[in-house]
Design an enzyme around this catalytic site. Sequence first.
Site, PDB file in Angstrom:
ATOM      1  N   ASP A 421       0.834  -1.205   0.000  1.00  0.00           N
ATOM      2  CA  ASP A 421       0.000   0.000   0.000  1.00  0.00           C
ATOM      3  C   ASP A 421       0.872   1.261   0.000  1.00  0.00           C
ATOM      4  O   ASP A 421       1.623   1.510   0.947  1.00  0.00           O
ATOM      5  CB  ASP A 421      -0.897  -0.054   1.244  1.00  0.00           C
ATOM      6  N   ASP A 487     -10.359   4.095  -1.539  1.00  0.00           N
ATOM      7  CA  ASP A 487     -11.040   3.144  -0.648  1.00  0.00           C
ATOM      8  C   ASP A 487     -12.548   3.119  -0.905  1.00  0.00           C
ATOM      9  O   ASP A 487     -13.230   4.137  -0.748  1.00  0.00           O
ATOM     10  CB  ASP A 487     -10.797   3.540   0.812  1.00  0.00           C
TER      11      ASP A 487
END
Length: 676
Positions: A421, A487
């Site tokens: 990430d 997200d």
Amino acid sequence: MNTNAFRSSWNCRPRTVVRGLRATGALALVALALLPVRAAENVWLGSLDLSHVRQGWGQAQADKTVTGKPLSIAGQKFEHGVGTHASSTFWVELGGSADRFQAAVGVDDGTTSDKASVTFKLAGDGRTLWESGVMRRGQPAKPVDVEVKGIKSLVLLVGDAGDGTDFDHADWADARFIVSGAKPQAVSAPAEPAVILTPKPGPAPRINGPLIYGCRPGHPFLYRIPTQGERPMMWSADGLPATLKLDPASGIVTGTAPDRGEYEVVFNARNRHGSAKRMFKIVAGDTLALTPTMGWNHWYAHYDRITDKLVREAADVMVSSGMADVGYQYVSIDDCWMNAEKNADPLRVGPLRDAQGNIIPNRHFPDMPALTAYIHAKGLKAGIYTSPGPRTCGGFAGAWQHEAQDAARFATWGFDLLKYDWCSYGEIAEKDPDPELVKFKKPYILMGGLLQQQPRDIVLNLCQYGMGEVWKWGAEVGGQSWRTAGDLGFELNRIFEVALKNAEHRDWQKPGAWNDPDYIQIGLIGNARGMGEPMPCPLTPSEQYAFMSLWCLMASPLFYSGDMGRLDEFTINVLCNPELIEVNQDPLGQCARVVPLGAETFAMVKDMADGSKAIGLFNRSEFPAKVTATWVQLGLKGSQRVRDLWREKELGNMSGEYGADVPRHGGVVVRMWPGP
Ligand code: GAL
């Protein structure tokens, strides 16, 4: 100050009895004369309970913009109104007693970008009453003056005009109802019963899971044959390479991946109710994840509360709930398993690395090898997470300048998947003089190469939110999947938009290379913004079915991210339909093509390896709709055998077109084989 030019034309006159008398007889005249005369009155939209507004960002505000500033459209100021943000839905019960709805709508001047563009729409009892068309920043307010007499349910909608919701600050300025009866009431969207569509699996064996499976020669091999049906059950396999062995009582295959090549295996399962068979082709070579990865990830359930215990619980439930029997496999830890320099939880604070520079898990993870061994003993696989930056998004130790050491560590600990990430890597990239695309690729080339050097298969999931059009190069840097956007937890009210955007990258997807629109968030999940404790998700049952349908049709990685400890029957039903999962796991690996049908309806068509097509019909509107697609639109010819996949039900042979009643924000999925 309210400078609304057309305000004076708005009709607030009291209703006179005389108007009601014209067409009535003497009796009615007397009766009416006895009724109290009600003056029409203004009810400001902002005076309703705005907690019912569902919107893409922030909270709807009375007499202010979504950010709490005075309402202003193209320099025109408004005292009253509702400031909201696309995509926004506001249900109001009028009960037939309002006369008109009036407002001035537009993009608020407070937005900071010219990218802001929205659409306003009013729908009443299932009909579109008014539409603004696309409105942009700086465009003068558009007047709305719509008769709503007799309408029971009014829905005020703000759309993103098809370009995402960023900067879409939208104002229903001066918005009011002219009412002569009961006051309008803000309400939530209609409640829907959580109807279970899929019949319970029968007691006889049914083998599920992929038909093709990639592994690297000489690496440890682990595969639990996903099989529904009553236990005890016995498994056997024909054509299994000699380096592998199958435990007949558990259906778990272990050993060492065979030499480079393709191996056609047939799995058999038997119990007292019957038997089943399924092909399984092992491809020992360079490509992992020949079908989309499936599993569970802790993020949207447990955030920074994740512990070894919760991960073990997820592994237990993956088996006991039946999820593993339809193909869920990876049990993945997300952020917050490491130490941080500062954290509210003292058990997550400590040295980031030991004297040799090895990463140290925090005290909620006392023994990583024991944890992966626990997961592996069930025939499942283990996933872990880190960032190429110095810190993860949660502020925990990242891999920066320890990449090789961390990759080796994850391998020795026994992990089978890494989510990598971007997070604080931005700080590093900023100082890097290389061109942007080179900077985007750099950390992933490094980690992709390192993972390939490990003595076990570790699938790499890139998480960098789609930067630099990652779908074009994610596979080349060693990734098996890549997030195509930010997200999804922040955009749960936009699953259709997110899916349609993700599907635009369909040409880049192939076996071993998957576009990842993020996790399935149904059942109990914690609100992503507050990182709260798991609560029932905000999606309606139809939206949850649509969510899973879209992900299956797009061949997206299927990771459930909700509370495994409190899975209910409905959630298990949505997650575990084997026929939908077969669509997801199809060896062709195709992402469905999108076919626009109406303004708010569309189809998705996915070619399957056996020559059939999986077809979804979706309805994004606020009301149920009949959605119909013709054979020309679907690319079909002649007679087709049609099967409803959610209901596992044959619908017979059809030609020419297929139509279905599709609930508000819902979808149906059928599979069609050339027939009869
Ligand atoms: C985000 C990522 C999420 C989750 C989170 C953890 O950047 O997109 O999926 O991993 O970080 O902090």
